[in-house]
Design a protein around this motif. Structure first.
Motif, PDB file in Angstrom:
ATOM      1  N   PHE A 183       0.819  -1.218   0.000  1.00  0.00           N
ATOM      2  CA  PHE A 183       0.000   0.000   0.000  1.00  0.00           C
ATOM      3  C   PHE A 183       0.853   1.269   0.000  1.00  0.00           C
ATOM      4  N   ALA A 184       2.102   1.140  -0.456  1.00  0.00           N
ATOM      5  CA  ALA A 184       2.971   2.315  -0.659  1.00  0.00           C
ATOM      6  C   ALA A 184       3.218   3.108   0.623  1.00  0.00           C
ATOM      7  N   GLY A 185       3.709   2.403   1.639  1.00  0.00           N
ATOM      8  CA  GLY A 185       4.013   3.076   2.891  1.00  0.00           C
ATOM      9  C   GLY A 185       5.371   3.750   2.925  1.00  0.00           C
ATOM     10  N   TYR A 186       6.268   3.364   2.035  1.00  0.00           N
ATOM     11  CA  TYR A 186       7.628   3.929   2.074  1.00  0.00           C
ATOM     12  C   TYR A 186       7.689   5.266   1.355  1.00  0.00           C
ATOM     13  N   SER A 187       8.402   6.209   1.930  1.00  0.00           N
ATOM     14  CA  SER A 187       8.395   7.564   1.372  1.00  0.00           C
ATOM     15  C   SER A 187       9.014   7.613  -0.020  1.00  0.00           C
ATOM     16  N   PHE A 188      10.000   6.752  -0.305  1.00  0.00           N
ATOM     17  CA  PHE A 188      10.631   6.846  -1.628  1.00  0.00           C
ATOM     18  C   PHE A 188       9.660   6.454  -2.746  1.00  0.00           C
ATOM     19  N   LEU A 189       8.583   5.754  -2.414  1.00  0.00           N
ATOM     20  CA  LEU A 189       7.598   5.377  -3.435  1.00  0.00           C
ATOM     21  C   LEU A 189       6.767   6.572  -3.889  1.00  0.00           C
ATOM     22  N   GLN A 190       6.760   7.618  -3.077  1.00  0.00           N
ATOM     23  CA  GLN A 190       5.939   8.784  -3.412  1.00  0.00           C
ATOM     24  C   GLN A 190       6.425   9.485  -4.674  1.00  0.00           C
ATOM     25  N   GLY A 191       7.693   9.257  -5.036  1.00  0.00           N
ATOM     26  CA  GLY A 191       8.237   9.903  -6.225  1.00  0.00           C
ATOM     27  C   GLY A 191       8.019   9.104  -7.506  1.00  0.00           C
ATOM     28  N   LEU A 192       7.466   7.908  -7.407  1.00  0.00           N
ATOM     29  CA  LEU A 192       7.293   7.078  -8.608  1.00  0.00           C
ATOM     30  C   LEU A 192       6.054   7.492  -9.398  1.00  0.00           C
ATOM     31  N   SER A 193       6.116   7.319 -10.716  1.00  0.00           N
ATOM     32  CA  SER A 193       4.937   7.568 -11.550  1.00  0.00           C
ATOM     33  C   SER A 193       3.891   6.502 -11.233  1.00  0.00           C
ATOM     34  N   PRO A 194       2.619   6.766 -11.566  1.00  0.00           N
ATOM     35  CA  PRO A 194       1.570   5.773 -11.281  1.00  0.00           C
ATOM     36  C   PRO A 194       1.886   4.395 -11.854  1.00  0.00           C
ATOM     37  N   GLY A 195       2.365   4.372 -13.119  1.00  0.00           N
ATOM     38  CA  GLY A 195       2.630   3.079 -13.753  1.00  0.00           C
ATOM     39  C   GLY A 195       3.763   2.334 -13.075  1.00  0.00           C
ATOM     40  N   LYS A 196       4.801   3.069 -12.727  1.00  0.00           N
ATOM     41  CA  LYS A 196       5.957   2.424 -12.112  1.00  0.00           C
ATOM     42  C   LYS A 196       5.613   1.908 -10.706  1.00  0.00           C
ATOM     43  N   LEU A 197       4.820   2.686  -9.979  1.00  0.00           N
ATOM     44  CA  LEU A 197       4.390   2.253  -8.644  1.00  0.00           C
ATOM     45  C   LEU A 197       3.564   0.965  -8.755  1.00  0.00           C
ATOM     46  N   LYS A 198       2.680   0.933  -9.724  1.00  0.00           N
ATOM     47  CA  LYS A 198       1.838  -0.254  -9.903  1.00  0.00           C
ATOM     48  C   LYS A 198       2.703  -1.492 -10.201  1.00  0.00           C
ATOM     49  N   ARG A 199       3.713  -1.303 -11.053  1.00  0.00           N
ATOM     50  CA  ARG A 199       4.581  -2.449 -11.375  1.00  0.00           C
ATOM     51  C   ARG A 199       5.406  -2.875 -10.161  1.00  0.00           C
ATOM     52  N   TRP A 200       5.845  -1.888  -9.371  1.00  0.00           N
ATOM     53  CA  TRP A 200       6.646  -2.182  -8.175  1.00  0.00           C
ATOM     54  C   TRP A 200       5.821  -3.063  -7.221  1.00  0.00           C
ATOM     55  N   ILE A 201       4.579  -2.669  -7.012  1.00  0.00           N
ATOM     56  CA  ILE A 201       3.718  -3.431  -6.094  1.00  0.00           C
ATOM     57  C   ILE A 201       3.389  -4.806  -6.693  1.00  0.00           C
ATOM     58  N   ALA A 202       3.125  -4.829  -8.007  1.00  0.00           N
ATOM     59  CA  ALA A 202       2.789  -6.107  -8.652  1.00  0.00           C
ATOM     60  C   ALA A 202       3.955  -7.085  -8.537  1.00  0.00           C
ATOM     61  N   PRO A 409      20.198  -1.014 -12.588  1.00  0.00           N
ATOM     62  CA  PRO A 409      18.872  -1.550 -12.881  1.00  0.00           C
ATOM     63  C   PRO A 409      18.269  -0.794 -14.063  1.00  0.00           C
ATOM     64  N   GLU A 410      17.449  -1.492 -14.838  1.00  0.00           N
ATOM     65  CA  GLU A 410      16.832  -0.837 -15.995  1.00  0.00           C
ATOM     66  C   GLU A 410      15.971   0.328 -15.547  1.00  0.00           C
ATOM     67  N   GLY A 411      15.857   1.311 -16.422  1.00  0.00           N
ATOM     68  CA  GLY A 411      15.077   2.496 -16.083  1.00  0.00           C
ATOM     69  C   GLY A 411      13.605   2.191 -15.844  1.00  0.00           C
ATOM     70  N   ASP A 412      13.092   1.181 -16.514  1.00  0.00           N
ATOM     71  CA  ASP A 412      11.722   0.754 -16.294  1.00  0.00           C
ATOM     72  C   ASP A 412      10.708   1.880 -16.498  1.00  0.00           C
ATOM     73  N   VAL A 413      10.862   2.631 -17.582  1.00  0.00           N
ATOM     74  CA  VAL A 413       9.861   3.634 -17.901  1.00  0.00           C
ATOM     75  C   VAL A 413       9.054   3.127 -19.079  1.00  0.00           C
ATOM     76  N   GLN A 414       7.747   3.163 -18.978  1.00  0.00           N
ATOM     77  CA  GLN A 414       6.900   2.656 -20.057  1.00  0.00           C
ATOM     78  C   GLN A 414       5.896   3.719 -20.478  1.00  0.00           C
ATOM     79  N   GLU A 415       5.436   3.584 -21.713  1.00  0.00           N
ATOM     80  CA  GLU A 415       4.443   4.523 -22.213  1.00  0.00           C
ATOM     81  C   GLU A 415       3.188   4.454 -21.347  1.00  0.00           C
ATOM     82  N   GLY A 416       2.631   5.579 -21.022  1.00  0.00           N
ATOM     83  CA  GLY A 416       1.399   5.604 -20.222  1.00  0.00           C
ATOM     84  C   GLY A 416       1.634   5.562 -18.732  1.00  0.00           C
ATOM     85  N   ASP A 417       2.889   5.634 -18.309  1.00  0.00           N
ATOM     86  CA  ASP A 417       3.178   5.556 -16.879  1.00  0.00           C
ATOM     87  C   ASP A 417       2.553   6.694 -16.076  1.00  0.00           C
ATOM     88  N   ASP A 418       2.293   7.824 -16.742  1.00  0.00           N
ATOM     89  CA  ASP A 418       1.742   8.957 -16.001  1.00  0.00           C
ATOM     90  C   ASP A 418       0.242   8.856 -15.786  1.00  0.00           C
TER      91      ASP A 418
END
Ligand SMILES: [Zn+2]
Length: 421
Positions: A183-202, A409-418
């Motif tokens: 549920f994104a409790g760590y502060s460093f997750l607050q800087g991730l784009s929506p798409g990247k956060l979703k992949r991190w949790i998945a 680590p790969e940049g892991d940026v994908q189209e539609g991440d925002d």
């Protein structure tokens, strides 16, 4: 867990207050993220979340005890327990300094639910990490097979608490594990784009990616752990969450001595806070366990207690003789215990290896055979040589190195991440 395979920097928030505060029952969000009109509202999401939590809090056997840090996650378990068949009777909290913020929250929650509450006080955090045989630190090193400081700082607190649970006759112990990850409790997750956060949790939600020390440490003591945030309904729900369900900025509803009323404040785990408005620690911000309990000061304490020249000499010697990179005095201390527990020096000698690299490699591979983790296999950590446990991880769970491979680590940026959908 101490966070699994997270970058070692940035997962430590310290902005919590030491002051317990009352929690308001309503708070209008001022988040302005635009959502598709067909998306469920936050209120609907919160309802689903609450249902998932209540389902998860209905175990097949009674859960008599809770490791009560007093943070949001354990507050949710304790505060929802009366609506379920959980059967909580007692709680244990470990604090290592008089100013550790956990205690006031934990006391209030235990009192609210008439739980028998034991607060374990350690005079200072160093007392939890003594290197004596059979001590708390050695047990954690032996069971978890690690000398990663971040993991051990967390684990010694959990181990000490579990020993107390055992003494109190506990059979099954509840923990708040995985809420921060899902549920994104760590502060460093607050800087991730929506798409990247979703992949991190998945990624973390896949079987056996998240590692928590409570399970193996409890098993070592003959206890069972109950981790409701890892229950399938909760994981399934977390995977439906958008960034705006998890992270929101609102006027701080629980100002502390360090913040002013109404100051815009960003909260992770937002949907959990909406789902359980009665949670005593609803608006408490995140403290990782080593901050909440007071072991966050250990790196500085080790530095103060160790001769810098000794540390430098040992770093050079250990790199030369064992092929392990030691980062600082605290790391050196934990490695010393790891080596004592797992090294077999008799197999071969380091002498005359300058001329024979195969002999050196053979000795280094065999040195920690007792540990059971392969060394210098097909994917070794750059800093310790132990096998990195997963292909999709850049973190070494044995020594705590990150990144533990060459490159980055790969940049892991994908189209539609925002897009927050
Ligand atoms: Zn390593």
């Amino acid at each position: 867990m101490a966070p699994p395979k997270l970058p070692p920097k940035g997962n430590t928030d310290s902005e919590d207050s030491e002051d317990a505060v009352d929690t308001p029952t309503t708070m209008a969000s001022t988040d302005t993220t635009a959502l598709p009109s067909s998306s469920p509202s936050l209120a609907e999401k919160a309802q689903r979340c609450r249902a998932a939590l209540i389902t998860a809090l209905s175990p097949s056997e009674p859960v008599d005890t809770i490791l009560l840090s007093g943070g949001l996650d354990t507050s949710i378990i304790a505060d929802l327990a009366p609506l379920t068949h959980l059967g909580l009777k007692q709680a244990v909290t470990v604090v290592c300094t008089p100013t550790a913020p956990d205690e006031a929250y934990a006391r209030a929650i235990a009192e609210k639910h008439s739980l028998k509450h034991t607060v374990v006080r350690c005079d200072d955090p160093m007392s939890l990490v003594g290197d004596e045989e059979g001590g708390t630190l050695e047990t954690c090193v032996r069971v978890l097979k690690t000398f990663d400081p971040m993991e051990l700082r967390n684990a010694v607190v959990v181990a000490r608490a579990l020993v107390e649970c055992k003494r109190m006759g506990a059979k099954v112990v509840a923990t708040g594990d995985a809420a921060d990850e899902l549920f994104a409790g760590y502060s460093f997750l607050q800087g991730l784009s929506p798409g990247k956060l979703k992949r991190w949790i998945a990624r973390l939600s896949r079987p056996s990616v998240m590692r928590f020390c409570a399970g193996p440490l409890a098993a070592h003591l003959g206890l069972k752990v109950f981790q409701p945030f890892l229950a399938p309904p909760v994981i399934d729900f977390a995977l439906t969450c958008r960034r705006s369900d998890l992270i929101r900025s609102i006027p701080n509803p629980a100002p502390t001595k360090d913040t002013t009323p109404g100051e815009m404040t960003t909260f992770g785990k937002y949907v959990l806070r909406e789902a359980v408005p009665e949670a005593y620690s609803r608006w408490r911000r995140k403290d990782p366990i080593e901050v909440g309990s007071g072991t966050t000061t250990l790196p500085k304490l080790f530095e103060e207690h160790t001769d810098p020249a000794f540390v430098e000499a040992e770093k050079a010697r250990i790199l030369r003789e064992d092929g392990v990179t030691i980062r600082d005095a605290e790391h050196l201390h934990y490695y010393g215990v790891f080596r004592r527990v797992f090294a077999s020096d008799g197999a071969a000698s380091a002498e005359n290896e300058d001329q024979d690299m195969d002999a050196r490699q053979y000795r280094l591979k065999a040195l920690f055979a007792k540990c059971g983790i392969e060394r210098y296999g097909d994917d070794p950590c750059l800093e310790c040589g132990f096998q990195i446990d997963r292909l999709d991880s850049w973190f070494c769970v044995t020594c705590g190195a990150w990144p533990a491979r060459t490159g980055s680590p790969e940049g892991d940026v994908q189209e539609g991440d925002d897009l927050d959908e």
